[in-house]
Design an enzyme around this catalytic site. Sequence first.
Site, PDB file in Angstrom:
ATOM      1  N   GLU A  14       0.817  -1.222   0.000  1.00 45.08           N
ATOM      2  CA  GLU A  14       0.000   0.000   0.000  1.00 45.08           C
ATOM      3  C   GLU A  14       0.850   1.272   0.000  1.00 45.08           C
ATOM      4  OE1 GLU A  14      -2.626  -3.205   1.861  1.00 45.08           O
ATOM      5  OE2 GLU A  14      -0.536  -2.553   2.096  1.00 45.08           O
TER       6      GLU A  14
ATOM      7  N   PHE B 140     -12.354  -7.497  13.216  1.00 46.36           N
ATOM      8  CA  PHE B 140     -11.210  -7.926  12.419  1.00 46.36           C
ATOM      9  C   PHE B 140     -10.848  -6.855  11.394  1.00 46.36           C
ATOM     10  CE2 PHE B 140      -9.635 -10.216   8.582  1.00 46.36           C
ATOM     11  CZ  PHE B 140      -8.411 -10.624   9.107  1.00 46.36           C
ATOM     12  N   GLN B 141      -9.586  -6.473  11.377  1.00 41.29           N
ATOM     13  CA  GLN B 141      -9.032  -5.455  10.487  1.00 41.29           C
ATOM     14  C   GLN B 141      -9.756  -4.107  10.624  1.00 41.29           C
ATOM     15  OE1 GLN B 141      -8.687  -7.147   6.471  1.00 41.29           O
ATOM     16  NE2 GLN B 141      -6.639  -7.896   7.005  1.00 41.29           N
TER      17      GLN B 141
ATOM     18  N   LYS C 210     -17.975  -1.303   4.737  1.00 47.53           N
ATOM     19  CA  LYS C 210     -18.336  -2.314   3.750  1.00 47.53           C
ATOM     20  C   LYS C 210     -19.837  -2.356   3.498  1.00 47.53           C
ATOM     21  CE  LYS C 210     -17.458  -7.141   2.510  1.00 47.53           C
ATOM     22  NZ  LYS C 210     -16.819  -8.420   2.929  1.00 47.53           N
TER      23      LYS C 210
ATOM     24  N   MET D  94      23.128  10.561   4.271  1.00 43.15           N
ATOM     25  CA  MET D  94      22.999  11.822   4.995  1.00 43.15           C
ATOM     26  C   MET D  94      23.144  11.610   6.502  1.00 43.15           C
ATOM     27  SD  MET D  94      22.812  15.025   4.352  1.00 43.15           S
ATOM     28  CE  MET D  94      21.971  15.431   2.823  1.00 43.15           C
TER      29      MET D  94
END
Length: 575
Positions: free
Chosen positions: A66, A128-129, A178, A487
């Site tokens: 993602e 869940f999630q 959803k 750096m």
Amino acid sequence: MSTKLQEDSGRELKKENQEMTGSSMLIQALARENVDIIFGYPGGAILPTYDEIYRSGIRHILARHEQGAIHAAEGYARVSGKPGVCVVTSGPGATNVITGIADAMIDSLPLIVITGQVATKVIGTDAFQEADIVGITMPITKHNYQVRDIEDLPRIIKEAFHIATTGRPGPVVIDLPKDVSEATGIFTYDQPVDLPGYQPTYTPNKLQIRKVREAVTKAKKPVILAGAGVLHAKGSDELLAYVEQQQIPVVNTLLGLGSFPASHPLAIGMAGMHGEYTANMALHHCDLLINIGARFDDRLTGALSDFAPHAKVAHIDIDPAEIGKNVETHIPVVGDAKEALKMLIAENGKPSECTEWKEQLYEWKKEYPLWYEKDDEVIKPQQLMEIIYEETNGEAVVTTDVGQHQMWAAQYYKFDKPNHWATSGGLGTMGFGFPAAIGAQFAEPDKPVVSILGDAGFQMTAQEMSILQELNIPVKIIIVNNSSLGMVRQWQELFYDERYSHSIFPIQPDFVKMAEAYNIQGWKVDDPKKVREVLQEALAYDGPVLLDCRVAKEENVYPMIAPGKGHHEMEGIKP
């Protein structure tokens, strides 16, 4: 150029006032917003939307993480000027785009980030999630929504695009449960956006514009600081016209590179921590500083107590919150950079009498150029950037991560055109540059795209090479490989008595074999005499290429303003 880059999106517009699911509404709304491409990654809570994407034929690029999806959307937005669209699932899918959202927020990139969410009836139960993406992203978005009612969805999408692309651009999150995406309702998209509390000012106050004109006429040492706001306003042509009318020297910020042609006689260079000596001296000694679309961030200003100590400051910005935030402003001008420049051109004020000032700047530029010590035995990264610039004729779209390679690219690649430079400025995000190059290539399929990366940052999103393999996207990956967090190592050398705490990589992967695993052409180059030849072959190759360029390991970026110092205290000005 690969035809896979230029495939039609397959968008199909359905008539309004029809009953359809929330997912169908979303796709129809994206079509009406002229969205050409979506970058994303599916998962359980967003499956209804992905099913609709499948049936609609809309163009979708499947990232391998993602973070890759959202950085690709950022690169697309930065180069195209259009909003980048990213679609991910709930929970870890949504939290994996947090860095990209924060990056887009601080660099003012227009994004629409659509996150799946668990069903409304289980929100708040640690389902869940499930993750509170609205709460998480509230500080790092221009605005965010959670859709609770199917009837609100079309309005929310329309508002989101309006907010993301108007005023100071930025990311907007739409959290889509959803069950809302599966519910049905009547789709209408013709209603006007009505946001009484959000009314960006585009046209500046005429009196303030006249104050700028009068200040220019009186100034003996004027300078314009051109930032990314000029690019977001699509005001580069107006900036050029105004500068040539008034004959005012121009300094750029890191993110403002390309807003004014670097090859122009009045271009003084990039200012800031690793900016050019002349550009920083211009800011330090000027008596009038006209800031157009820059934030006055700390990497630009150095010590605020020593910043532009002799200058009257005019600040043109569409975000009033930026004016006076860091630097005292004497002439505040709230408005769109392009509109402000048009008004200044129309004023056609008498140019300042600053011949001596420009002669001084040209003298400094001649006496204190960028420099490095050449070496016949090892590739110097500065030399590598010069060759990339020469072999692409300055026409490439260049993306970078953050660090030494970023600064060398900014110093030695001269940008004459807008929207050819995509880098992570404010947040300084490792892993940004490579996926951003993928998005940039979709934005400009007929232009060469060169992704200049550190060996460390590349490994954070290297899995996105799978997209290059799948679609034969001709991005040229150039790894500036010094086997370290460059750096970080430089700062440890300069400020921590050479205690290199976990900044040196004792073992590196074989990047060429990594490329070959993805069926991508790869070359390793460590001979400075062969750099140009190999780069020519890479640029001519019809497809993606990875170059592992082994550069001098202990090379530092100079010049430099140490933390807490002012522009007049630069180090490493001369060899």
